[in-house]
Scaffold this motif. Sequence first.
Motif, mmCIF file in Angstrom:
data_model
loop_
_atom_site.group_PDB
_atom_site.id
_atom_site.type_symbol
_atom_site.label_atom_id
_atom_site.label_comp_id
_atom_site.label_asym_id
_atom_site.label_seq_id
_atom_site.Cartn_x
_atom_site.Cartn_y
_atom_site.Cartn_z
ATOM 1 N N TRP A 81 0.806 -1.230 0.000
ATOM 2 C CA TRP A 81 0.000 0.000 0.000
ATOM 3 C C TRP A 81 0.833 1.271 0.000
ATOM 4 O O TRP A 81 0.412 2.287 -0.531
ATOM 5 N N SER B 212 3.311 1.719 -1.808
ATOM 6 C CA SER B 212 3.692 1.989 -3.201
ATOM 7 C C SER B 212 2.674 2.917 -3.864
ATOM 8 O O SER B 212 3.020 3.706 -4.731
ATOM 9 N N SER B 213 1.403 2.865 -3.417
ATOM 10 C CA SER B 213 0.402 3.781 -3.977
ATOM 11 C C SER B 213 0.814 5.230 -3.748
ATOM 12 O O SER B 213 0.742 6.060 -4.639
ATOM 13 N N TRP B 214 1.275 5.505 -2.534
ATOM 14 C CA TRP B 214 1.622 6.905 -2.210
ATOM 15 C C TRP B 214 2.972 7.272 -2.824
ATOM 16 O O TRP B 214 3.191 8.408 -3.223
ATOM 17 N N GLU C 14 4.103 6.352 -5.581
ATOM 18 C CA GLU C 14 3.917 6.662 -7.001
ATOM 19 C C GLU C 14 3.433 8.096 -7.190
ATOM 20 O O GLU C 14 3.657 8.715 -8.222
ATOM 21 N N ILE D 37 -8.286 5.717 0.669
ATOM 22 C CA ILE D 37 -7.162 5.835 -0.266
ATOM 23 C C ILE D 37 -6.642 7.271 -0.399
ATOM 24 O O ILE D 37 -5.595 7.495 -0.982
ATOM 25 N N THR E 36 3.576 10.565 1.397
ATOM 26 C CA THR E 36 2.264 10.510 2.059
ATOM 27 C C THR E 36 1.737 11.929 2.296
ATOM 28 O O THR E 36 0.523 12.148 2.294
ATOM 29 N N ALA F 119 0.159 12.777 -0.914
ATOM 30 C CA ALA F 119 -1.047 11.940 -1.096
ATOM 31 C C ALA F 119 -2.190 12.441 -0.212
ATOM 32 O O ALA F 119 -3.349 12.495 -0.640
ATOM 33 N N PRO G 59 -4.249 8.557 -5.358
ATOM 34 C CA PRO G 59 -3.474 7.346 -5.578
ATOM 35 C C PRO G 59 -4.375 6.127 -5.730
ATOM 36 O O PRO G 59 -5.520 6.150 -5.298
ATOM 37 N N GLN G 60 -3.862 5.109 -6.331
ATOM 38 C CA GLN G 60 -4.639 3.895 -6.539
ATOM 39 C C GLN G 60 -4.652 3.029 -5.287
ATOM 40 O O GLN G 60 -3.677 2.980 -4.542
ATOM 41 N N ALA G 61 -5.769 2.362 -5.083
ATOM 42 C CA ALA G 61 -5.827 1.433 -3.966
ATOM 43 C C ALA G 61 -4.942 0.231 -4.271
ATOM 44 O O ALA G 61 -4.617 -0.016 -5.416
ATOM 45 N N GLU G 62 -4.553 -0.475 -3.209
ATOM 46 C CA GLU G 62 -3.648 -1.610 -3.457
ATOM 47 C C GLU G 62 -4.366 -2.746 -4.116
ATOM 48 O O GLU G 62 -5.560 -2.803 -4.103
#
Length: 425
Positions: A74, A76-78, A80, A356, A390, A393, A422-425
Amino acid sequence: MTEQSSRQIAIIGGGPAGLIAAERLSAHGHGVTVYERMPTLGRKFLMAGRGGLNLTHSDDREAFMARYREAAGWMSSWLEVFTPADLCEWADGLGQETFVGTSGRVFPQAMKASPLLRAWIARLEAQGVQFRLRHQWTGWGKGGELLFNTPDGDAVIDKPDATLLALGGASWPRLGSDGGWVDMLRGRGVEMHDFAAANCGAQVAWSEIMKSRFAGQPLKTIAISLNGETVRGEAMISEYGLEGGAVYALSTPIRKALATGYPVTMTIDLRPNHKIAEVTERIASAKKGQSLANTLRKAGLSPQAIGLLRESGDLPAAPADLARRIKATPVTVTAQTGLERAISSAGGIARDGLDIGLMIKALPGVCVAGEMIDWEAPTGGYLLQGCFSTGIAAARGIEVWLGLQTQPEDLAVSEAVAGEGPQAE
Ligand SMILES: Cc1cc2nc3c(=O)[nH]c(=O)nc-3n(C[C@H](O)[C@H](O)[C@H](O)COP(=O)(O)OP(=O)(O)OC[C@H]3O[C@@H](n4cnc5c(N)ncnc54)[C@H](O)[C@@H]3O)c2cc1C
């Protein structure tokens, strides 16, 4: 100065996570006020600058993400949303060009935080960010107002349109982040995991001779192993055990092993660049009558390494057995050093309690960022990168949420987030 929107956002905590969120939100025209309990901003950031300010790391994406262990999926979402390259570009934009050191770590050319922080605060002021220092947040009033303790007494701030908490973890409490907010959030139904020291030293019951002769001296070029994980690097012998990069990097497995209640014995390879056969050969080639200390020195061991080896008990006489001991010297860890001096902390707000956009599910309109969320990473720039990412994000999360407060009802949350957040995991 940027034109102000009518939306007022309170950011509580003036460390890197809070300040980068303030930058993003003020750049988009929102009215931002940063509240900080200390008399100055970014104290821990400045402390990080003492070690050269390792901002991020040049690892490839996969290796980078893996550093966040269980949180990698998770986080990695932030990450990115604001990548290591974005962070370098941002520092460059503040006149602090970065470079990649030999270990792959990324630093500003100045190797300190103060010029970067000065330029950053000037940018924030130019963007209209207000700062309220010596404001210790103590919770919410009945109508959602923010309550603060200040040198002039209690202060009550009208409920802002959104709030971003960036209160930090619980290590080095004298720099401001002391985890004092935990009960406030728990009281509001926010799921929390207890804080524990991360990137911290390991306590070892050294003999008096080890303490008096070697405390304060480094063990260079070693590899420490525990439960299938091996870290190469350096450690520093201290009165109470071992400090330094290689030990810090193993602090998560050490913590987990200590939690079982069984003795925790890690092994240290004192000659990691040489195979057992090579070390055996060096020992076997010792001249007759040569002292053991001389033999070990000729086998490439420093006085500190010899001291550590001797701590492991009687040494075997057979060269192959002695070589095996040199390649895996057992060291029993009794405990970890405390939060007071740990570089970072594990624990904090549980991921499950966040959406998210890093908004607390139990507290709509309140987002969180930085080390107060339960993720951990080794030293090497991964901590600051996680805080910056974060922070951005959460700022996005706030913008999406504020947008939804004024958008027509047919705009579904998922659509807004898919385009922005950001995308959810
Ligand atoms: C010695 C040392 C060296 C380090 N070196 C590095 C490094 O080289 N690279 C790296 O990546 N990381 C490093 N770190 C870690 C890094 O500094 C932190 O992870 C980072 O500062 C955390 O950012 P944050 O914004 O989440 O929290 P913080 O920087 O801790 O900021 C939180 C802020 O919130 C304020 N606050 C807390 N409670 C309240 C309240 N109730 N009311 C108002 N304000 C409040 C605090 O005073 C603080 O200013 C180092 C840390 C230490 C201690």
